[in-house]
Design a protein around this motif. Sequence first.
Motif, PDB file in Angstrom:
ATOM      1  N   GLY A  12       0.840  -1.189   0.000  1.00  0.00           N
ATOM      2  CA  GLY A  12       0.000   0.000   0.000  1.00  0.00           C
ATOM      3  C   GLY A  12       0.871   1.234   0.000  1.00  0.00           C
ATOM      4  N   SER A  13       0.331   2.330  -0.496  1.00  0.00           N
ATOM      5  CA  SER A  13       1.040   3.610  -0.430  1.00  0.00           C
ATOM      6  C   SER A  13       0.025   4.729  -0.304  1.00  0.00           C
ATOM      7  CB  SER A  13       1.927   3.823  -1.651  1.00  0.00           C
ATOM      8  OG  SER A  13       1.157   3.941  -2.824  1.00  0.00           O
ATOM      9  N   VAL A  14       0.464   5.793   0.350  1.00  0.00           N
ATOM     10  CA  VAL A  14      -0.370   6.986   0.484  1.00  0.00           C
ATOM     11  C   VAL A  14       0.555   8.199   0.444  1.00  0.00           C
ATOM     12  CG1 VAL A  14      -0.433   6.864   3.023  1.00  0.00           C
ATOM     13  CG2 VAL A  14      -2.236   8.078   1.814  1.00  0.00           C
ATOM     14  N   GLY A  15       0.165   9.204  -0.374  1.00  0.00           N
ATOM     15  CA  GLY A  15       0.982  10.391  -0.533  1.00  0.00           C
ATOM     16  C   GLY A  15       2.142  10.139  -1.486  1.00  0.00           C
ATOM     17  N   PRO A  16       3.014  11.142  -1.706  1.00  0.00           N
ATOM     18  CA  PRO A  16       3.040  12.424  -1.013  1.00  0.00           C
ATOM     19  C   PRO A  16       1.955  13.385  -1.487  1.00  0.00           C
ATOM     20  CG  PRO A  16       4.786  12.372  -2.639  1.00  0.00           C
ATOM     21  CD  PRO A  16       4.128  11.014  -2.641  1.00  0.00           C
ATOM     22  N   GLY A  17       1.444  13.170  -2.691  1.00  0.00           N
ATOM     23  CA  GLY A  17       0.317  13.981  -3.158  1.00  0.00           C
ATOM     24  C   GLY A  17      -0.971  13.389  -2.603  1.00  0.00           C
ATOM     25  N   PHE A  18      -2.043  13.545  -3.328  1.00  0.00           N
ATOM     26  CA  PHE A  18      -3.345  13.043  -2.881  1.00  0.00           C
ATOM     27  C   PHE A  18      -3.657  11.732  -3.591  1.00  0.00           C
ATOM     28  CE2 PHE A  18      -3.319  17.405  -1.598  1.00  0.00           C
ATOM     29  CZ  PHE A  18      -3.913  17.360  -0.344  1.00  0.00           C
ATOM     30  N   THR A  19      -2.791  10.723  -3.331  1.00  0.00           N
ATOM     31  CA  THR A  19      -2.957   9.400  -3.933  1.00  0.00           C
ATOM     32  C   THR A  19      -2.942   8.339  -2.843  1.00  0.00           C
ATOM     33  OG1 THR A  19      -0.581   9.121  -4.252  1.00  0.00           O
ATOM     34  CG2 THR A  19      -1.818  10.099  -6.079  1.00  0.00           C
ATOM     35  N   ILE A  20      -3.682   7.272  -3.092  1.00  0.00           N
ATOM     36  CA  ILE A  20      -3.685   6.109  -2.208  1.00  0.00           C
ATOM     37  C   ILE A  20      -3.821   4.886  -3.104  1.00  0.00           C
ATOM     38  CG2 ILE A  20      -6.186   6.203  -1.785  1.00  0.00           C
ATOM     39  CD1 ILE A  20      -5.518   5.298   1.146  1.00  0.00           C
ATOM     40  N   ASN A  21      -2.991   3.865  -2.847  1.00  0.00           N
ATOM     41  CA  ASN A  21      -2.958   2.692  -3.709  1.00  0.00           C
ATOM     42  C   ASN A  21      -2.770   1.426  -2.898  1.00  0.00           C
ATOM     43  OD1 ASN A  21      -2.822   3.907  -6.496  1.00  0.00           O
ATOM     44  ND2 ASN A  21      -1.089   4.932  -5.550  1.00  0.00           N
ATOM     45  N   LEU A  22      -3.199   0.311  -3.483  1.00  0.00           N
ATOM     46  CA  LEU A  22      -2.927  -1.007  -2.941  1.00  0.00           C
ATOM     47  C   LEU A  22      -2.611  -1.903  -4.122  1.00  0.00           C
ATOM     48  CD1 LEU A  22      -2.760  -2.747  -0.391  1.00  0.00           C
ATOM     49  CD2 LEU A  22      -5.152  -3.378  -0.790  1.00  0.00           C
ATOM     50  N   LYS A  23      -1.398  -2.505  -4.102  1.00  0.00           N
ATOM     51  CA  LYS A  23      -0.934  -3.301  -5.235  1.00  0.00           C
ATOM     52  C   LYS A  23      -0.436  -4.665  -4.773  1.00  0.00           C
ATOM     53  CE  LYS A  23       0.251   0.716  -7.977  1.00  0.00           C
ATOM     54  NZ  LYS A  23       1.243   1.386  -8.786  1.00  0.00           N
ATOM     55  N   THR A  24      -0.393  -5.586  -5.723  1.00  0.00           N
ATOM     56  CA  THR A  24       0.176  -6.906  -5.465  1.00  0.00           C
ATOM     57  C   THR A  24       1.698  -6.777  -5.441  1.00  0.00           C
ATOM     58  OG1 THR A  24       0.376  -7.465  -7.803  1.00  0.00           O
ATOM     59  CG2 THR A  24      -1.731  -7.992  -6.721  1.00  0.00           C
ATOM     60  N   ALA A  25       2.357  -7.852  -5.043  1.00  0.00           N
ATOM     61  CA  ALA A  25       3.824  -7.868  -5.055  1.00  0.00           C
ATOM     62  C   ALA A  25       4.359  -7.655  -6.470  1.00  0.00           C
ATOM     63  CB  ALA A  25       4.344  -9.172  -4.476  1.00  0.00           C
ATOM     64  N   ALA A  26       3.570  -8.012  -7.483  1.00  0.00           N
ATOM     65  CA  ALA A  26       3.967  -7.826  -8.878  1.00  0.00           C
ATOM     66  C   ALA A  26       3.695  -6.409  -9.382  1.00  0.00           C
ATOM     67  CB  ALA A  26       3.245  -8.834  -9.768  1.00  0.00           C
ATOM     68  N   GLY A  27       3.089  -5.558  -8.533  1.00  0.00           N
ATOM     69  CA  GLY A  27       2.852  -4.166  -8.916  1.00  0.00           C
ATOM     70  C   GLY A  27       1.516  -3.890  -9.573  1.00  0.00           C
ATOM     71  N   SER A  47       2.666  13.436   6.142  1.00  0.00           N
ATOM     72  CA  SER A  47       2.132  13.582   7.499  1.00  0.00           C
ATOM     73  C   SER A  47       0.699  14.114   7.522  1.00  0.00           C
ATOM     74  CB  SER A  47       3.036  14.508   8.311  1.00  0.00           C
ATOM     75  OG  SER A  47       3.058  15.796   7.728  1.00  0.00           O
ATOM     76  N   ILE A  48       0.075  14.272   6.355  1.00  0.00           N
ATOM     77  CA  ILE A  48      -1.323  14.731   6.330  1.00  0.00           C
ATOM     78  C   ILE A  48      -2.292  13.615   5.924  1.00  0.00           C
ATOM     79  CG2 ILE A  48      -0.708  17.139   5.922  1.00  0.00           C
ATOM     80  CD1 ILE A  48      -1.693  16.714   2.972  1.00  0.00           C
ATOM     81  N   HIS A  49      -1.760  12.400   5.727  1.00  0.00           N
ATOM     82  CA  HIS A  49      -2.583  11.269   5.291  1.00  0.00           C
ATOM     83  C   HIS A  49      -2.474  10.102   6.264  1.00  0.00           C
ATOM     84  CE1 HIS A  49      -3.168  13.375   1.574  1.00  0.00           C
ATOM     85  NE2 HIS A  49      -1.942  13.197   1.147  1.00  0.00           N
ATOM     86  N   ASP A  50      -3.409   9.151   6.151  1.00  0.00           N
ATOM     87  CA  ASP A  50      -3.313   7.865   6.824  1.00  0.00           C
ATOM     88  C   ASP A  50      -3.804   6.790   5.863  1.00  0.00           C
ATOM     89  OD1 ASP A  50      -6.104   8.057   6.837  1.00  0.00           O
ATOM     90  OD2 ASP A  50      -6.313   7.852   8.989  1.00  0.00           O
ATOM     91  N   PHE A  51      -3.680   5.527   6.270  1.00  0.00           N
ATOM     92  CA  PHE A  51      -4.146   4.397   5.460  1.00  0.00           C
ATOM     93  C   PHE A  51      -5.021   3.549   6.357  1.00  0.00           C
ATOM     94  CE2 PHE A  51      -4.264   0.457   3.176  1.00  0.00           C
ATOM     95  CZ  PHE A  51      -3.998   0.764   1.853  1.00  0.00           C
ATOM     96  N   HIS A  52      -6.320   3.534   6.079  1.00  0.00           N
ATOM     97  CA  HIS A  52      -7.330   2.879   6.908  1.00  0.00           C
ATOM     98  C   HIS A  52      -8.047   1.852   6.042  1.00  0.00           C
ATOM     99  CE1 HIS A  52     -10.857   3.631   9.955  1.00  0.00           C
ATOM    100  NE2 HIS A  52     -10.542   2.355   9.850  1.00  0.00           N
ATOM    101  N   LEU A  53      -8.006   0.582   6.468  1.00  0.00           N
ATOM    102  CA  LEU A  53      -8.655  -0.513   5.742  1.00  0.00           C
ATOM    103  C   LEU A  53      -9.880  -0.970   6.518  1.00  0.00           C
ATOM    104  CD1 LEU A  53      -8.585  -2.645   3.438  1.00  0.00           C
ATOM    105  CD2 LEU A  53      -7.209  -4.069   4.993  1.00  0.00           C
ATOM    106  N   LYS A  54     -11.025  -1.054   5.803  1.00  0.00           N
ATOM    107  CA  LYS A  54     -12.284  -1.476   6.422  1.00  0.00           C
ATOM    108  C   LYS A  54     -12.978  -2.490   5.537  1.00  0.00           C
ATOM    109  CE  LYS A  54     -13.469   2.967   6.618  1.00  0.00           C
ATOM    110  NZ  LYS A  54     -14.196   4.208   6.848  1.00  0.00           N
ATOM    111  N   GLY A  55     -13.599  -3.477   6.186  1.00  0.00           N
ATOM    112  CA  GLY A  55     -14.362  -4.486   5.464  1.00  0.00           C
ATOM    113  C   GLY A  55     -14.841  -5.536   6.451  1.00  0.00           C
TER     114      GLY A  55
END
Length: 100
Positions: A12-27, A47-55
């Motif tokens: 997973g990644s978040v930032g530095p801009g306004f992006t959030i992603n979740l990828k496999t090991a293969a990308g 420092s202005i973002h977080d990564f929160h997973l819900k389900g």
Amino acid sequence: MPGAGAKTLLAGSVGPGFTINLKTAAGKRVTTLKPGFYAIAVDDRSSIHDFHLKGPGVDVKITGVAFVGTKTATVLLRKGTYVYVCDPHRGFMRGSFVVT
């Protein structure tokens, strides 16, 4: 369903801009997964973002708003829809995937 010792790594990644992603090991962007245990390593680049997973059965903040760096959480994903969001920017920084 794999045992607790058998984990699949997701990135997973978040930032530095306004992006959030979740990828496999293969990308590749995660859209569907099988049920089981997953280790999600999140690279939080702002420092202005977080990564929160819900389900189904999961509600975990892998990183907090002030945190910058990498943290890993292990989760058990069951059938259903999961959403990952940046809480302060949840209206537009979000993604989802389905466990089938």
